[in-house]
Design a protein around this motif. Structure first.
Motif, PDB file in Angstrom:
ATOM      1  N   SER A  82       0.848  -1.192   0.000  1.00 39.04           N
ATOM      2  CA  SER A  82       0.000   0.000   0.000  1.00 39.04           C
ATOM      3  C   SER A  82       0.882   1.240   0.000  1.00 39.04           C
ATOM      4  CB  SER A  82      -0.909   0.007   1.234  1.00 39.04           C
ATOM      5  OG  SER A  82      -1.477   1.287   1.446  1.00 39.04           O
ATOM      6  N   PHE A  83       0.681   2.122  -0.967  1.00 38.63           N
ATOM      7  CA  PHE A  83       1.526   3.315  -1.099  1.00 38.63           C
ATOM      8  C   PHE A  83       1.546   4.130   0.186  1.00 38.63           C
ATOM      9  CE2 PHE A  83       2.315   7.753  -2.148  1.00 38.63           C
ATOM     10  CZ  PHE A  83       3.406   7.674  -2.990  1.00 38.63           C
ATOM     11  N   SER A  84       0.364   4.409   0.734  1.00 36.91           N
ATOM     12  CA  SER A  84       0.281   5.259   1.921  1.00 36.91           C
ATOM     13  C   SER A  84       0.913   4.593   3.134  1.00 36.91           C
ATOM     14  CB  SER A  84      -1.173   5.626   2.230  1.00 36.91           C
ATOM     15  OG  SER A  84      -1.946   4.457   2.461  1.00 36.91           O
ATOM     16  N   VAL A  85       0.723   3.270   3.275  1.00 33.83           N
ATOM     17  CA  VAL A  85       1.287   2.560   4.432  1.00 33.83           C
ATOM     18  C   VAL A  85       2.805   2.472   4.301  1.00 33.83           C
ATOM     19  CG1 VAL A  85       1.266   0.414   5.760  1.00 33.83           C
ATOM     20  CG2 VAL A  85      -0.851   1.276   4.750  1.00 33.83           C
ATOM     21  N   VAL A  86       3.288   2.238   3.075  1.00 33.59           N
ATOM     22  CA  VAL A  86       4.742   2.234   2.857  1.00 33.59           C
ATOM     23  C   VAL A  86       5.334   3.574   3.275  1.00 33.59           C
ATOM     24  CG1 VAL A  86       6.551   2.216   1.093  1.00 33.59           C
ATOM     25  CG2 VAL A  86       4.752   0.491   1.031  1.00 33.59           C
ATOM     26  N   LYS A  87       4.692   4.643   2.863  1.00 33.82           N
ATOM     27  CA  LYS A  87       5.197   5.988   3.192  1.00 33.82           C
ATOM     28  C   LYS A  87       5.223   6.217   4.706  1.00 33.82           C
ATOM     29  CE  LYS A  87       4.773  10.737   1.571  1.00 33.82           C
ATOM     30  NZ  LYS A  87       4.009  11.684   0.741  1.00 33.82           N
ATOM     31  N   GLN A  88       4.156   5.810   5.381  1.00 36.34           N
ATOM     32  CA  GLN A  88       4.095   5.946   6.843  1.00 36.34           C
ATOM     33  C   GLN A  88       5.195   5.135   7.517  1.00 36.34           C
ATOM     34  OE1 GLN A  88       0.132   4.702   7.867  1.00 36.34           O
ATOM     35  NE2 GLN A  88      -0.836   6.423   6.846  1.00 36.34           N
ATOM     36  N   ASN A  89       5.392   3.904   7.036  1.00 34.20           N
ATOM     37  CA  ASN A  89       6.387   3.036   7.668  1.00 34.20           C
ATOM     38  C   ASN A  89       7.812   3.483   7.386  1.00 34.20           C
ATOM     39  OD1 ASN A  89       4.605   1.325   9.012  1.00 34.20           O
ATOM     40  ND2 ASN A  89       4.328   0.010   7.234  1.00 34.20           N
ATOM     41  N   ILE A  90       8.035   4.112   6.232  1.00 34.19           N
ATOM     42  CA  ILE A  90       9.352   4.698   5.962  1.00 34.19           C
ATOM     43  C   ILE A  90       9.633   5.817   6.972  1.00 34.19           C
ATOM     44  CG2 ILE A  90      10.604   6.180   4.343  1.00 34.19           C
ATOM     45  CD1 ILE A  90       9.470   4.461   2.081  1.00 34.19           C
ATOM     46  N   ASP A  91       8.652   6.673   7.199  1.00 36.60           N
ATOM     47  CA  ASP A  91       8.810   7.738   8.193  1.00 36.60           C
ATOM     48  C   ASP A  91       9.089   7.151   9.572  1.00 36.60           C
ATOM     49  OD1 ASP A  91       8.359   9.657   6.280  1.00 36.60           O
ATOM     50  OD2 ASP A  91       6.233   9.908   6.753  1.00 36.60           O
ATOM     51  N   LEU A  92       8.410   6.048   9.878  1.00 36.39           N
ATOM     52  CA  LEU A  92       8.550   5.409  11.186  1.00 36.39           C
ATOM     53  C   LEU A  92       9.967   4.886  11.410  1.00 36.39           C
ATOM     54  CD1 LEU A  92       6.814   4.583  13.681  1.00 36.39           C
ATOM     55  CD2 LEU A  92       6.413   2.404  12.535  1.00 36.39           C
ATOM     56  N   VAL A  93      10.504   4.158  10.427  1.00 34.97           N
ATOM     57  CA  VAL A  93      11.844   3.580  10.613  1.00 34.97           C
ATOM     58  C   VAL A  93      12.926   4.656  10.568  1.00 34.97           C
ATOM     59  CG1 VAL A  93      11.193   1.297   9.774  1.00 34.97           C
ATOM     60  CG2 VAL A  93      12.054   2.979   8.144  1.00 34.97           C
ATOM     61  N   GLN A  94      12.715   5.696   9.758  1.00 35.35           N
ATOM     62  CA  GLN A  94      13.705   6.775   9.723  1.00 35.35           C
ATOM     63  C   GLN A  94      13.740   7.537  11.044  1.00 35.35           C
ATOM     64  OE1 GLN A  94      12.413   8.822   6.105  1.00 35.35           O
ATOM     65  NE2 GLN A  94      14.191   8.050   4.999  1.00 35.35           N
ATOM     66  N   THR A  95      12.579   7.738  11.635  1.00 35.70           N
ATOM     67  CA  THR A  95      12.525   8.383  12.957  1.00 35.70           C
ATOM     68  C   THR A  95      13.211   7.519  14.003  1.00 35.70           C
ATOM     69  OG1 THR A  95      10.428   9.450  12.393  1.00 35.70           O
ATOM     70  CG2 THR A  95      10.988   9.319  14.723  1.00 35.70           C
ATOM     71  N   TYR A  96      12.965   6.216  13.926  1.00 36.05           N
ATOM     72  CA  TYR A  96      13.575   5.274  14.883  1.00 36.05           C
ATOM     73  C   TYR A  96      15.095   5.246  14.738  1.00 36.05           C
ATOM     74  CZ  TYR A  96      14.797   0.778  17.026  1.00 36.05           C
ATOM     75  OH  TYR A  96      15.375  -0.204  17.781  1.00 36.05           O
ATOM     76  N   ALA A  97      15.603   5.337  13.498  1.00 36.18           N
ATOM     77  CA  ALA A  97      17.045   5.223  13.259  1.00 36.18           C
ATOM     78  C   ALA A  97      17.825   6.478  13.665  1.00 36.18           C
ATOM     79  CB  ALA A  97      17.289   4.914  11.784  1.00 36.18           C
ATOM     80  N   LEU A  98      17.125   7.603  13.840  1.00 36.96           N
ATOM     81  CA  LEU A  98      17.754   8.852  14.297  1.00 36.96           C
ATOM     82  C   LEU A  98      18.972   9.253  13.458  1.00 36.96           C
ATOM     83  CD1 LEU A  98      17.580   8.312  18.180  1.00 36.96           C
ATOM     84  CD2 LEU A  98      16.185   9.849  16.793  1.00 36.96           C
ATOM     85  N   GLY A  99      18.822   9.172  12.142  1.00 37.67           N
ATOM     86  CA  GLY A  99      19.870   9.667  11.261  1.00 37.67           C
ATOM     87  C   GLY A  99      20.860   8.627  10.779  1.00 37.67           C
ATOM     88  N   ARG A 100      20.966   7.492  11.458  1.00 37.98           N
ATOM     89  CA  ARG A 100      21.878   6.445  10.976  1.00 37.98           C
ATOM     90  C   ARG A 100      21.200   5.659   9.855  1.00 37.98           C
ATOM     91  NH1 ARG A 100      19.881   1.754  12.727  1.00 37.98           N
ATOM     92  NH2 ARG A 100      18.769   1.687  14.718  1.00 37.98           N
ATOM     93  N   GLU A 101      21.974   4.800   9.203  1.00 39.36           N
ATOM     94  CA  GLU A 101      21.408   4.010   8.111  1.00 39.36           C
ATOM     95  C   GLU A 101      20.391   2.998   8.649  1.00 39.36           C
ATOM     96  OE1 GLU A 101      22.805   0.901   4.588  1.00 39.36           O
ATOM     97  OE2 GLU A 101      24.257   2.312   5.446  1.00 39.36           O
ATOM     98  N   VAL A 102      19.235   2.964   8.017  1.00 34.56           N
ATOM     99  CA  VAL A 102      18.179   2.043   8.432  1.00 34.56           C
ATOM    100  C   VAL A 102      18.522   0.633   7.967  1.00 34.56           C
ATOM    101  CG1 VAL A 102      15.735   1.455   8.186  1.00 34.56           C
ATOM    102  CG2 VAL A 102      16.432   3.853   8.333  1.00 34.56           C
ATOM    103  N   THR A 103      18.309  -0.343   8.865  1.00 32.64           N
ATOM    104  CA  THR A 103      18.611  -1.735   8.549  1.00 32.64           C
ATOM    105  C   THR A 103      17.330  -2.569   8.498  1.00 32.64           C
ATOM    106  OG1 THR A 103      18.845  -2.403  10.864  1.00 32.64           O
ATOM    107  CG2 THR A 103      20.805  -1.496   9.776  1.00 32.64           C
ATOM    108  N   VAL A 104      17.475  -3.782   7.989  1.00 33.31           N
ATOM    109  CA  VAL A 104      16.350  -4.723   7.960  1.00 33.31           C
ATOM    110  C   VAL A 104      15.883  -5.019   9.380  1.00 33.31           C
ATOM    111  CG1 VAL A 104      15.724  -7.117   7.442  1.00 33.31           C
ATOM    112  CG2 VAL A 104      16.949  -5.750   5.744  1.00 33.31           C
ATOM    113  N   ASP A 105      16.826  -5.103  10.328  1.00 32.49           N
ATOM    114  CA  ASP A 105      16.461  -5.345  11.729  1.00 32.49           C
ATOM    115  C   ASP A 105      15.587  -4.225  12.281  1.00 32.49           C
ATOM    116  OD1 ASP A 105      17.766  -7.750  11.864  1.00 32.49           O
ATOM    117  OD2 ASP A 105      19.621  -6.921  12.715  1.00 32.49           O
ATOM    118  N   ASP A 106      15.865  -2.993  11.861  1.00 29.21           N
ATOM    119  CA  ASP A 106      15.044  -1.854  12.298  1.00 29.21           C
ATOM    120  C   ASP A 106      13.600  -2.043  11.831  1.00 29.21           C
ATOM    121  OD1 ASP A 106      17.200  -0.504  13.486  1.00 29.21           O
ATOM    122  OD2 ASP A 106      17.740   0.457  11.593  1.00 29.21           O
TER     123      ASP A 106
END
Length: 334
Positions: free
Chosen positions: A175-199
């Motif tokens: 889902s386009f909208s859910v993908v976009k939301q989840n990208i924002d979620l993992v980027q916020t969680y990573a706090l600027g570092r590279e996002v990983t599959v584990d994240d």
């Protein structure tokens, strides 16, 4: 070519006199609208630009803007959103007189006016005004992107690695909208570092498909109490047993196919190519069925299909019938 590729081509050539952004995917229409506003440097205080989310109260004003010559510049841009008269929705914003005025503009558009329509839904091709619009306008139809198109799009929009985007797409049911939301979620969680599959595994909420994989894992391991608890939790979250049964049945069908592929010595990439589906569920299926027997999967699939028939034809409570089969699947020998 996706609608975003088409829009990039529009931007390269320059905004046409009449542009229509429409489609049943509300989120993608909104994304295109957002990109459009950025492209034209939309500014509400700019007197050469007008934007109307149409209501009965502002429709006359919007049409006056469309019909007027620009005063403070050489051209005027008018953006009209939700002109539902043009869609298959059984609603109207413009009355007959107003719609005639809009049609007159299409017949004789001013060279100094550019019009953008942002519509949610399908265009009603039976209407005379829509036929005129199609003959005059550049159309951008927002259709849901396929898995690889989603990954390709967001790989350009973000710096996330493709394996991360692939997993996010799978967990978001493409889902386009859910993908976009989840990208924002993992980027916020990573706090600027590279996002990983584990994240992604840690942060992105489990989809119903993820929970069904977890359920089948419990079934295959004979963990009846945990399996029943998971089904109970899913129903408490509002998931319908019929929907759970449908996904579980499709999952068993996939497991059986994957097991047969394994016995033929097929690699995962061959399986994905043949099945024409996302690599993620195929990978999980390969892990789950490695120690199972084909006969066991065939019997489980047959039992699930039989349960679907029983639920639709029996007077018994569907929760009771589902629980009986869950026990049967979980306690049988693999």
């Amino acid at each position: 070519m996706t609608v975003f590729d088409e829009f990039n081509e529009v931007k390269r050539k320059g905004l046409p006199q009449i542009l229509v952004i429409f489609g049943e995917s509300k989120e993608m229409v909104q994304e295109l609208k957002s990109q459009l506003l950025t492209f034209v440097n939309f500014e509400p205080t700019d007197l050469s630009q007008s934007y109307y989310d149409l209501t009965p109260n502002n429709s006359d004003l919007a049409l006056e803007d469309l019909e007027s010559l620009p005063f403070f510049s050489d051209s005027r841009l008018v953006i009209l959103e939700n002109l539902v008269n043009l869609t298959t929705a059984k609603k109207t914003i413009l009355d007959e007189k107003q719609l005639k005025r809009f049609e007159n503009f299409l017949d004789n558009p001013s060279e100094t006016t550019q019009l953008v329509l942002v519509l949610y839904g399908k265009l009603d091709s039976r209407l005379k005004v829509v036929k005129k619009l199609k003959a005059k306008a550049t159309l951008l139809e927002a259709q849901e992107l396929k898995t690889q198109e989603l990954i390709q799009y967001f790989s350009h929009e973000t710096s996330l690695p493709r394996p991360v985007l692939s997993l996010i797409a799978a967990k978001s049911n493409d889902s386009f909208s859910v993908v976009k939301q989840n990208i924002d979620l993992v980027q916020t969680y990573a706090l600027g570092r590279e996002v990983t599959v584990d994240d992604v595994e840690k942060v992105v909420p489990k989809s119903l498909q993820d929970n069904i994989f977890a359920l089948t894992d419990l079934i295959f391991k004979g963990k009846i109490d945990e399996a029943r608890d998971l089904v109970h939790d899913l129903t408490l979250q509002g998931e319908d047993l019929i929907k759970i049964l449908a996904i579980l049945t499709n999952s068993y069908r996939l497991y059986l196919q994957v097991k047969l592929f394994q016995e033929k010595g097929w690699q995962e990439n061959q399986q994905v190519s043949y099945l024409k589906m996302h690599p993620y569920p195929v990978k999980l299926a390969n892990q789950l069925v490695r120690r199972l027997q084909v006969s066991s999967l065939k019997k489980g699939l047959a039992d699930l299909i039989q349960l679907d028939f029983a639920i639709k034809t029996s007077a018994a409570e569907k929760a009771y019938l589902f629980d009986i089969l869950l026990i049967k699947l979980t306690l049988k020998k693999n």
